[in-house]
Design a protein around this motif. Structure first.
Motif, PDB file in Angstrom:
ATOM      1  N   ARG A  79       6.215  -5.521   2.061  1.00  0.00           N
ATOM      2  CA  ARG A  79       6.622  -6.854   2.528  1.00  0.00           C
ATOM      3  C   ARG A  79       8.135  -6.948   2.400  1.00  0.00           C
TER       4      ARG A  79
ATOM      5  N   LYS B  26       3.143   0.582   3.098  1.00  0.00           N
ATOM      6  CA  LYS B  26       3.103  -0.747   3.731  1.00  0.00           C
ATOM      7  C   LYS B  26       3.822  -1.675   2.765  1.00  0.00           C
TER       8      LYS B  26
ATOM      9  N   GLU C  59       0.856  -1.193   0.000  1.00  0.00           N
ATOM     10  CA  GLU C  59       0.000   0.000   0.000  1.00  0.00           C
ATOM     11  C   GLU C  59       0.888   1.238   0.000  1.00  0.00           C
TER      12      GLU C  59
ATOM     13  N   ILE D 250       5.482  -7.938   7.293  1.00  0.00           N
ATOM     14  CA  ILE D 250       4.754  -6.801   6.725  1.00  0.00           C
ATOM     15  C   ILE D 250       5.063  -5.594   7.614  1.00  0.00           C
ATOM     16  N   VAL D 251       5.583  -4.542   7.002  1.00  0.00           N
ATOM     17  CA  VAL D 251       6.007  -3.388   7.800  1.00  0.00           C
ATOM     18  C   VAL D 251       5.393  -2.103   7.243  1.00  0.00           C
ATOM     19  N   ARG D 252       5.209  -1.146   8.126  1.00  0.00           N
ATOM     20  CA  ARG D 252       4.684   0.156   7.709  1.00  0.00           C
ATOM     21  C   ARG D 252       5.688   1.218   8.081  1.00  0.00           C
ATOM     22  N   SER D 253       5.703   2.287   7.285  1.00  0.00           N
ATOM     23  CA  SER D 253       6.588   3.412   7.604  1.00  0.00           C
ATOM     24  C   SER D 253       5.946   4.692   7.096  1.00  0.00           C
TER      25      SER D 253
ATOM     26  N   ARG E 103       2.064   7.283   3.937  1.00  0.00           N
ATOM     27  CA  ARG E 103       2.535   6.015   4.502  1.00  0.00           C
ATOM     28  C   ARG E 103       2.801   4.979   3.426  1.00  0.00           C
TER      29      ARG E 103
END
Ligand SMILES: Cc1cc2nc3c(=O)[nH]c(=O)nc-3n(C[C@H](O)[C@H](O)[C@H](O)COP(=O)(O)OP(=O)(O)OC[C@H]3O[C@@H](n4cnc5c(N)ncnc54)[C@H](O)[C@@H]3O)c2cc1C
Length: 284
Positions: A162, A160, A153, A171-174, A158
């Protein structure tokens, strides 16, 4: 929303075609003895950037630090869909270790409009350190997502993604802006487009030797060229003077097998193998 993406592209010697002249006596790579290619994982990073451009719209800038001939790697990025390119070239950048390389790249990126995403390959096939991405994130004061395989995403604030690791994925978000290092398993890089190749093949960086049929210099703006002074580098942090690591000696290590044991896929042999591994405390 349209994104600004900067992709770091390194020109590397093709290490699949190594010859005995591949290294110089001082331990540095003899680049003139090997064909030059774009570092494979940088094509994965470029592909990821171009897929964002296809889906959401983006301006993709390819940047490299290297000798004038490294402009060929930038042309390869333009042929695939990058919008413009920057060559950082200066004798003051020569003999740089990762610290000095990431410093010059960070100064070059700061001289561009602020990016939403900076993308690097995970690792270069010649230096092999995988340090540039993390060092660059530090110098640009950006969060970093390493080993990225897919962007799941993306919004104006933001991301998201893999990221791959040895035994699975995460799975990470930043928040944006962010720096990604991209693995070879991320995608299948697109080939150069024939239309873009015809349009950009005559583009030259200012310090490259002109060839027959080249575009006049005024038309070659798609490959900009900056020296250490152009991007406000502290010369003490560039090239050999900014490099605390020194190559003392290199050795060619040959692994020779002295003994081997054949294990058949039978109950008996498998049981004996397990016993031996437990005896040696390799498994408990
Ligand atoms: C003591 C020492 C001396 C050295 N001397 C020389 C020398 O004289 N000549 C020489 O050619 N090399 C030299 N090197 C190698 C040089 O430091 C590395 O090639 C460089 O710093 C990048 O590190 P890496 O190849 O491990 O990249 P990695 O960290 O493995 O690369 C990761 C990613 O960073 C990006 N990246 C890396 N380098 C560049 C770049 N130049 N431009 C754009 N993006 C990049 C790419 O996206 C790449 O996929 C020297 C290294 C050391 C330790």
């Amino acid at each position: 929303m349209s994104y600004r993406i900067t992709v770091c592209i390194k020109q590397v010697p093709d290490t699949e075609n190594l010859t005995t002249e591949a290294m110089k006596a001082d331990g540095t790579v003899n680049r003139s003895a090997l064909p030059a290619i774009v570092n494979p994982e940088d094509l994965n990073a470029l592909e990821l950037a171009l897929s964002v451009k296809d889906r959401h719209g983006a301006h993709v800038t390819a940047i490299t630090m290297g000798p004038p001939s490294a402009a060929e790697a930038l042309r390869q990025a333009l042929f695939r869909g990058a919008d413009d390119a920057v060559l950082l070239t200066d004798r003051k950048f020569a003999a740089a270790d990762t610290l000095a390389t990431s410093y010059a790249l960070s100064r070059g990126i700061k001289n561009l409009p602020p990016p939403d995403l900076v993308m690097c390959g995970r690792q270069a096939i010649d230096g092999d350190t995988a340090q540039i991405g993390p060092q660059l994130a530090d110098k640009l004061d950006l969060p970093q997502l390493t080993y990225v395989e897919e962007i799941l995403e993306l919004s104006d604030r933001r991301i998201k993604a893999r990221r791959a690791f040895e035994l699975g994925y995460e799975i990470v978000r930043s928040p944006l802006p962010v720096l990604l290092t991209v693995t070879g398993s991320a995608n299948e890089p697109r080939p150069p487009s024939a239309k873009r190749l015809l349009a950009s093949r005559h583009l030259r960086a200012p310090s490259e030797k002109p060839r027959d049929g080249d575009a006049p210099r005024s038309e070659s703006g798609a490959i900009r060229e900056w020296t250490a002074a152009d991007i406000g580098c502290d010369v003490a942090r560039c090239g050999g003077s900014g490099s605390p690591t020194k190559v003392k000696k290199i050795e060619s290590v040959k692994l020779v097998s002295e003994d081997h044991q054949r294990i058949e896929p039978t109950e008996e042999d498998m049981a004996a193998l397990m016993q031996e591994l437990m005896r040696e405390h390799i498994i408990e």
